[in-house]
Motif scaffolding. Structure first.
Motif: not given
Length: 357
Positions: A23-52
């Motif tokens: 429904e929605e990816n909601t960034r929580n600023e208290s979570v560690l590592g979001n600057d490094l991982f948050f956006e890249d994880f969304i991209k990976l989720i959306l790319l997963s169907q191209s991998h499988n």
């Protein structure tokens, strides 16, 4: 690395995963590592169907939410509290554990991966060619949270070497190979299993609708997906078909539709009698393993006799769904939401890892 430290690392991973939903990816600023991982994880989720092709965003998001729900401090503590063996200190007999993972559903091998690390061992991971990206990404996040894990996790592309124990998951055919190849090592070798539902005709519309979730989640590719129905003699499938109609959109997914067309054609050419609603076929068959887009069914006359049959077939069954008709069965709609203490094949991985020398 103490047990409490290990637990806190996975709790942090759970918090990270809890930010993502279909429904929605909601960034929580208290979570560690979001600057490094948050956006890249969304991209990976959306790319997963191209991998499988089976890893649609909907299915990947569901797997992520399942792990986000599981990886809480309360759940992890409850899970590990049952073990008398003390592994709160660094494991003096640290083992290199080879993990050969399946790839039928997203993150299907994560529980084994978690179990190896939480017991203080090293994970030598050979991912399936069908799921090569999600777990390595989460491993990078874990190493970010606690750098000491860097030496505990190795992803292996070639031949597995220098390992002490093995946890391998595959088909019945590959299991025979695993059993021979790893005959000199302590091991857990997992084979094909399927799940079943037992009905008595008194189920509500809501329960049968939830059964549809057990059938169609991950397109039926998981060992916890219901692929076999046991129904009383004379059972009418009208209410069942009415309840699962909400899942009709599955036929619009090309890979599923191709399987539906192919398997239906094979059944019809073999002159098998089918029940069909346009996106699922039902075939009377004694086997537990039905092909994608089909569910087998079998009639029973006596619930006690059925219980004995299921007990005898236990090694073929992953889980059973019923309205308390069968011992140790689970509620409708819950097959794809196992708890941390619900072990695949009922083999306690933690005990294996703690006691194997």
């Amino acid at each position: 690395m103490t047990l409490e430290t290990k637990k806190s690392v996975f709790v942090e991973l759970g918090k990270f995963l809890s930010q993502f939903s279909e429904e929605e990816n909601t960034r929580n600023e208290s979570v560690l590592g979001n600057d490094l991982f948050f956006e890249d994880f969304i991209k990976l989720i959306l790319l997963s169907q191209s991998h499988n092709g089976w890893y649609t965003p909907e299915q990947v998001y569901f797997a992520i939410k399942s792990w986000a729900d599981a990886l809480t401090e309360e759940n992890i503590s409850k899970w590990l509290s049952q073990y008398a063996t003390d592994f709160t200190q660094d494991n003096k007999t640290e083992k290199n554990v080879a993990l050969i993972l399946a790839g039928n559903i997203p993150l299907v091998g994560f529980h084994d991966f978690l179990s190896v690390l939480i017991t203080g061992n090293k994970a030598l991971v050979k991912t399936s060619s069908n799921d090569q990206h999600l777990l390595p990404f989460l491993a990078k996040y874990l190493v970010f949270v606690d750098e000491s894990l860097k030496d505990k996790i190795t992803f292996v592309e070639g031949k597995l070497e220098n390992f002490d124990t093995v946890i391998a998951t595959g088909s019945n055919n590959t299991a025979r190979y695993f059993e021979y190849y790893f005959k000199d090592k302590p091991s857990i070798i997992r084979k094909n299993r399927n799940s079943a539902a037992v009905l008595n005709g008194k189920e509500t519309h809501e329960e049968l609708e939830a059964l549809g979730e057990d059938i169609f989640r991950y397109f039926g590719l998981g060992c916890r997906n219901v692929s076999k129905l046991f129904v009383p003699k004379g059972y009418s499938f009208d209410a069942f078909f009415q309840a699962i109609f909400k899942y009709q959109d599955v036929i619009h997914y090309e890979k599923y539709a191709n399987n539906y067309d192919y398997n239906k054609a094979v059944f019809l050419m073999s002159n098998f009698k089918l029940l069909d609603n346009g996106f699922l076929t039902l075939k009377e068959d004694p086997s537990y393993a039905s092909p994608i887009s089909s569910v087998f069914y079998e009639f029973y006359e006596n619930i006690d006799e059925l219980q004995a049959r299921l007990d005898a077939d236990a090694e073929q069954i992953q889980c059973i769904v019923s309205n308390d008709l069968i011992q140790n069965s689970i509620p409708f709609g819950q097959t794809q939401n196992p708890q941390l203490w619900d072990y695949a094949d009922n083999v306690d991985t933690i005990t294996f890892l703690l006691t194997t020398k």
